[in-house]
Design a protein around this motif. Structure first.
Motif, PDB file in Angstrom:
ATOM      1  N   GLU A  43       0.697  -1.343   0.098  1.00 36.79           N
ATOM      2  CA  GLU A  43      -0.035  -0.002   0.119  1.00 36.79           C
ATOM      3  C   GLU A  43       0.731   1.307   0.060  1.00 36.79           C
ATOM      4  OE1 GLU A  43      -3.680   2.047  -0.100  1.00 36.79           O
ATOM      5  OE2 GLU A  43      -3.087   0.016  -0.346  1.00 36.79           O
ATOM      6  N   GLN A  44       1.922   1.277   0.841  1.00 41.61           N
ATOM      7  CA  GLN A  44       2.906   2.463   1.038  1.00 41.61           C
ATOM      8  C   GLN A  44       3.547   2.692  -0.392  1.00 41.61           C
ATOM      9  OE1 GLN A  44       5.420   2.115   4.411  1.00 41.61           O
ATOM     10  NE2 GLN A  44       6.127   4.324   4.178  1.00 41.61           N
ATOM     11  N   SER A  45       4.161   1.569  -0.734  1.00 43.94           N
ATOM     12  CA  SER A  45       5.187   1.802  -2.068  1.00 43.94           C
ATOM     13  C   SER A  45       4.487   2.159  -3.152  1.00 43.94           C
ATOM     14  CB  SER A  45       5.798   0.453  -2.228  1.00 43.94           C
ATOM     15  OG  SER A  45       4.969  -0.750  -2.771  1.00 43.94           O
ATOM     16  N   LYS A  46       3.162   1.786  -3.349  1.00 43.66           N
ATOM     17  CA  LYS A  46       2.506   1.946  -4.616  1.00 43.66           C
ATOM     18  C   LYS A  46       2.811   1.387  -5.736  1.00 43.66           C
ATOM     19  CE  LYS A  46       0.174   5.145  -2.358  1.00 43.66           C
ATOM     20  NZ  LYS A  46      -1.404   4.900  -1.843  1.00 43.66           N
ATOM     21  N   ILE A  47       3.620  -0.030  -5.432  1.00 35.92           N
ATOM     22  CA  ILE A  47       4.149  -0.696  -6.437  1.00 35.92           C
ATOM     23  C   ILE A  47       2.791  -1.571  -7.150  1.00 35.92           C
ATOM     24  CG2 ILE A  47       5.658  -2.576  -7.371  1.00 35.92           C
ATOM     25  CD1 ILE A  47       7.810  -1.544  -5.062  1.00 35.92           C
ATOM     26  N   PRO A  48       2.663  -1.573  -8.468  1.00 41.24           N
ATOM     27  CA  PRO A  48       1.424  -2.420  -8.906  1.00 41.24           C
ATOM     28  C   PRO A  48       1.804  -3.710  -8.875  1.00 41.24           C
ATOM     29  CG  PRO A  48       1.868  -0.426 -10.136  1.00 41.24           C
ATOM     30  CD  PRO A  48       3.041  -0.816  -9.308  1.00 41.24           C
ATOM     31  N   LEU A  49       3.183  -4.167  -9.260  1.00 43.67           N
ATOM     32  CA  LEU A  49       3.222  -5.660  -9.760  1.00 43.67           C
ATOM     33  C   LEU A  49       4.260  -5.930  -8.855  1.00 43.67           C
ATOM     34  CD1 LEU A  49       4.114  -6.875 -13.529  1.00 43.67           C
ATOM     35  CD2 LEU A  49       4.477  -8.298 -11.339  1.00 43.67           C
ATOM     36  N   LEU A  50       3.891  -6.856  -7.930  1.00 47.67           N
ATOM     37  CA  LEU A  50       5.064  -7.611  -7.025  1.00 47.67           C
ATOM     38  C   LEU A  50       4.828  -9.233  -7.318  1.00 47.67           C
ATOM     39  CD1 LEU A  50       3.050  -5.143  -5.309  1.00 47.67           C
ATOM     40  CD2 LEU A  50       5.202  -5.462  -3.992  1.00 47.67           C
ATOM     41  N   THR A  51       6.011  -9.796  -7.571  1.00 50.82           N
ATOM     42  CA  THR A  51       5.753 -11.324  -7.548  1.00 50.82           C
ATOM     43  C   THR A  51       6.095 -11.649  -6.296  1.00 50.82           C
ATOM     44  OG1 THR A  51       8.425 -11.464  -8.123  1.00 50.82           O
ATOM     45  CG2 THR A  51       6.783 -11.121  -9.932  1.00 50.82           C
ATOM     46  N   ILE A  52       5.010 -12.073  -5.669  1.00 54.20           N
ATOM     47  CA  ILE A  52       5.113 -12.707  -4.457  1.00 54.20           C
ATOM     48  C   ILE A  52       5.132 -14.094  -4.286  1.00 54.20           C
ATOM     49  CG2 ILE A  52       3.994 -12.769  -2.136  1.00 54.20           C
ATOM     50  CD1 ILE A  52       2.338 -10.351  -2.916  1.00 54.20           C
ATOM     51  N   ASN A  53       6.216 -14.674  -3.848  1.00 57.15           N
ATOM     52  CA  ASN A  53       6.697 -16.010  -3.991  1.00 57.15           C
ATOM     53  C   ASN A  53       7.145 -16.717  -2.602  1.00 57.15           C
ATOM     54  OD1 ASN A  53       6.925 -16.895  -6.978  1.00 57.15           O
ATOM     55  ND2 ASN A  53       8.151 -15.149  -6.894  1.00 57.15           N
ATOM     56  N   LEU A  54       6.764 -17.823  -2.346  1.00 55.25           N
ATOM     57  CA  LEU A  54       7.268 -18.719  -1.225  1.00 55.25           C
ATOM     58  C   LEU A  54       8.531 -18.870  -1.569  1.00 55.25           C
ATOM     59  CD1 LEU A  54       4.638 -20.963   0.282  1.00 55.25           C
ATOM     60  CD2 LEU A  54       4.905 -19.234   0.813  1.00 55.25           C
ATOM     61  N   LEU A  55       9.458 -19.031  -0.562  1.00 53.01           N
ATOM     62  CA  LEU A  55      10.779 -19.371  -0.574  1.00 53.01           C
ATOM     63  C   LEU A  55      10.971 -20.707  -1.239  1.00 53.01           C
ATOM     64  CD1 LEU A  55      13.850 -18.529   0.236  1.00 53.01           C
ATOM     65  CD2 LEU A  55      13.313 -19.469   2.380  1.00 53.01           C
ATOM     66  N   GLN A  56      11.956 -20.910  -2.113  1.00 47.95           N
ATOM     67  CA  GLN A  56      12.186 -22.103  -2.794  1.00 47.95           C
ATOM     68  C   GLN A  56      13.648 -22.416  -2.755  1.00 47.95           C
ATOM     69  OE1 GLN A  56       9.770 -24.220  -3.759  1.00 47.95           O
ATOM     70  NE2 GLN A  56      11.026 -25.693  -4.978  1.00 47.95           N
ATOM     71  N   ALA A  57      14.106 -23.234  -2.229  1.00 46.02           N
ATOM     72  CA  ALA A  57      15.855 -23.497  -2.249  1.00 46.02           C
ATOM     73  C   ALA A  57      16.198 -24.310  -3.589  1.00 46.02           C
ATOM     74  CB  ALA A  57      16.098 -24.438  -1.000  1.00 46.02           C
ATOM     75  N   LEU A  58      17.055 -23.436  -4.135  1.00 45.59           N
ATOM     76  CA  LEU A  58      17.561 -23.973  -5.574  1.00 45.59           C
ATOM     77  C   LEU A  58      18.764 -24.677  -5.421  1.00 45.59           C
ATOM     78  CD1 LEU A  58      16.632 -20.792  -7.946  1.00 45.59           C
ATOM     79  CD2 LEU A  58      15.403 -22.857  -7.465  1.00 45.59           C
ATOM     80  N   PRO A  59      19.332 -25.609  -6.146  1.00 51.19           N
ATOM     81  CA  PRO A  59      20.499 -26.131  -5.959  1.00 51.19           C
ATOM     82  C   PRO A  59      21.748 -25.223  -6.140  1.00 51.19           C
ATOM     83  CG  PRO A  59      19.107 -27.971  -6.963  1.00 51.19           C
ATOM     84  CD  PRO A  59      18.535 -26.267  -6.907  1.00 51.19           C
ATOM     85  N   GLN A  60      22.836 -25.501  -5.961  1.00 57.65           N
ATOM     86  CA  GLN A  60      23.985 -24.716  -6.168  1.00 57.65           C
ATOM     87  C   GLN A  60      23.759 -23.066  -5.617  1.00 57.65           C
ATOM     88  OE1 GLN A  60      26.226 -24.591  -9.598  1.00 57.65           O
ATOM     89  NE2 GLN A  60      25.677 -26.701 -10.203  1.00 57.65           N
ATOM     90  N   THR A  61      22.829 -22.887  -4.388  1.00 62.51           N
ATOM     91  CA  THR A  61      23.020 -21.906  -3.635  1.00 62.51           C
ATOM     92  C   THR A  61      23.255 -21.961  -2.088  1.00 62.51           C
ATOM     93  OG1 THR A  61      20.665 -22.381  -3.024  1.00 62.51           O
ATOM     94  CG2 THR A  61      20.893 -21.258  -4.952  1.00 62.51           C
ATOM     95  N   PRO A  62      23.792 -20.868  -1.475  1.00 63.62           N
ATOM     96  CA  PRO A  62      24.145 -21.026  -0.066  1.00 63.62           C
ATOM     97  C   PRO A  62      23.120 -21.385   0.631  1.00 63.62           C
ATOM     98  CG  PRO A  62      24.977 -18.955  -1.129  1.00 63.62           C
ATOM     99  CD  PRO A  62      24.087 -19.479  -2.076  1.00 63.62           C
TER     100      PRO A  62
END
Length: 528
Positions: free
Chosen positions: A353-372
């Motif tokens: 609401e505060q940022s007024k950003i129309p498009l936010l890609t809201i994702n659940l955290l997913q662990a990808l291989p080869q990442t910390p």
């Protein structure tokens, strides 16, 4: 440049796998356009197609537009496939179909480069970027295109300099049927965000094409019919700030030469807000959108995920600074972080609401291989490989609570009234700061006017008459029409329709909660 040619001619079928429905591919917007039916032309396969020897015949099929047919497979001597983790099932399906015609199948791209073991059925695994492994694959197929007795794994050790990359074979793709054009300037990112696999796959020192290459690629895209928006698919447009500053004057001159008919977009870290010299030139080059991986407004969470660079400038200040140069911010948001609390959803909705950003890609955290993140969760025994779940992460909060919070955010953030209010702000403030240019002859052409009329007709009928939020739409639309802002109306309403429809499906569990989720909503294809 191309791979070295020889007297042997081969027929190579390049097949790009279909995407599973996703928030960021905008499929709900396609029926409102003048014939768009896919997201972006794939850089990887089109690059490989352009690199193959000049005397080889290449056929390209994007299965987001049409499936590869029996005739395609019967024509081919070998099949190339590339894609991301989310396309894993579709890539296995292509391999299975190609083997039905006894064709050798090679797979490359980010998914196989990170996880070769995901693809036991493929004949050739191309691990890594364009380089010596590519040359060896070509040499093997030139000598014998039949299937090898066992799987062959080719790993790139000596990468081809990006300054030697050919122009992707855009001419093989039906460019006019894509929602966005795509172009790559750099590869790699200097930051090491915990959840990101880019540094592991492509390195921390960005490799670059020359400005002259980029201009040649933009010209080729225009020749092939792409005029609307071209997206720089670089993981971080300012990964090398000096290089970005070197490129921008060339883009400005190109826009002047072509009449500013093409809008540009990119991904960049939020600390771009501290670089007015870059933002000003981006404004002059007609960049209209920047995707920023804000991830979360919580400073503790940003520190935990090693994204401290997002705190180099206060987040709201950074967003408003970017908006002041006429560029809309698109934001990536992650839920399910270890620092999340029971009230995280409410805090996130307040941020929207505060940022007024129309498009936010809201994702659940997913662990990808080869990442910390993957490595840490593996050590903590917190990886869950149940494909029926929305995430492979064992959250610290109860799983059902996290999923419910995500669905709540999707439902409330994309209510039509709230979304259109954010777009109204963008029209009044952000878009008003864009360059004002005279209308070019190309923009006034009958073909362009006809396209606009088709999209308006579709919007007025499918949203303004048949849509259940038509009152909200007409309030916004009439305001834009009174101001003569047809582009603002079409752009906001088209994207907005996708966001509203996808969010509704997501809030009742009919869409994946992560762009990277392997949760299956269709028949699984076995890896033979």
């Amino acid at each position: 440049m191309r791979a070295e040619a020889n007297k042997t001619m081969r027929r190579i079928l390049c097949v790009f796998p279909r995407y599973t429905s996703a928030f960021g591919t905008f499929e709900y917007a396609y029926p409102l356009t003048d014939g768009v039916s896919a997201f972006m032309p794939p850089q990887g396969l089109l690059l490989i197609a352009a690199y193959l020897p000049a005397n080889w015949q290449v056929r390209f099929v994007d299965e987001n537009l049409r499936p590869a047919t029996r005739e395609d497979f019967e024509w081919a001597e070998a099949v190339f496939v590339s894609g991301m983790h989310i396309q894993r099932q579709q890539m296995n399906d292509i391999c299975h179909r190609a083997h039905g015609f006894d064709l050798a199948v090679a797979i490359g791209g980010p998914s196989v480069s990170a996880c070769p073991h995901y693809y036991p059925a493929f004949d050739y695994l191309h691990v890594g970027e364009l380089g010596d492994a590519t040359n060896e694959l070509i040499a093997r197929l030139a000598a014998d295109p039949s299937r090898p007795a066992q799987q062959v794994v080719l790993k790139t050790v000596d990468r081809l300099a990006m300054t030697e990359f050919p122009i992707p074979a855009y001419e093989l793709a039906e460019i006019k049927k894509y929602f966005l054009g795509s172009i790559q300037y750099s590869s790699g990112c200097p930051y090491q965000c915990e959840f990101c696999d880019i540094p592991g796959l492509y390195g921390r020192n960005p490799r670059l094409k020359s400005p002259q290459q980029i201009i040649a690629e933009l010209d080729r895209l225009r020749e092939c019919g792409m005029t609307d928006t071209v997206y720089f698919v670089d993981d971080n447009f300012i990964g090398n700030r000096k290089a970005a500053l070197d490129l921008l004057p060339h883009l400005i001159e190109w826009q002047k030469r072509t009449g500013y008919v093409t809008r540009l977009a990119c991904e960049a870290t939020l600390n771009i807000a501290k670089r007015p010299e870059i933002l000003e030139k981006m404004r002059e080059a007609f960049f209209v959108t920047i995707f920023c991986g804000i991830e979360t407004p919580d400073p503790d969470a940003l520190k935990a995920m090693q994204k401290d660079h997002n705190m180099m400038v206060p987040i709201m200040e950074g967003i408003h600074t970017i908006n002041s140069y006429g560029m809309e911010v698109v934001s990536g948001i992650i839920m399910g972080l270890d620092t999340d609390k029971p009230d995280t959803a409410d805090a996130l909705l307040a941020f929207v609401e505060q940022s007024k950003i129309p498009l936010l890609t809201i994702n659940l955290l997913q662990a990808l291989p080869q990442t910390p993140l993957w490595d840490r969760l593996e050590r903590e025994n917190r990886l869950n490989h149940d494909d029926s779940r929305e995430s492979n992460v064992e959250f610290l909060l109860p799983y059902d609570q996290v999923v419910s919070a995500w669905r709540k955010c999707m439902e409330l953030a994309y209510q039509p009234e709230k979304l259109y209010a954010r777009y109204q702000y963008q029209c009044d403030y952000t878009y008003a700061n864009r360059l004002k240019m005279p209308v070019s002859p190309e923009m006034k052409s009958w073909a362009n006017i006809r396209r606009g009329l088709i999209m308006l007709r579709n919007l007025f009928w499918k949203v303004g008459v048949l849509g259940d939020y038509r009152k909200v739409f007409w309030k916004f639309a009439l305001g834009r029409l009174k101001r003569g802002d047809i582009e603002g109306l079409i752009g906001a309403a088209m994207i907005g329709h996708h966001l509203i429809m996808f969010a509704r499906a997501a809030s009742v569990g009919q869409q994946n909660a992560s762009n990277y989720s392997i949760r299956l909503r269709e028949a699984s294809v076995p890896a033979e």
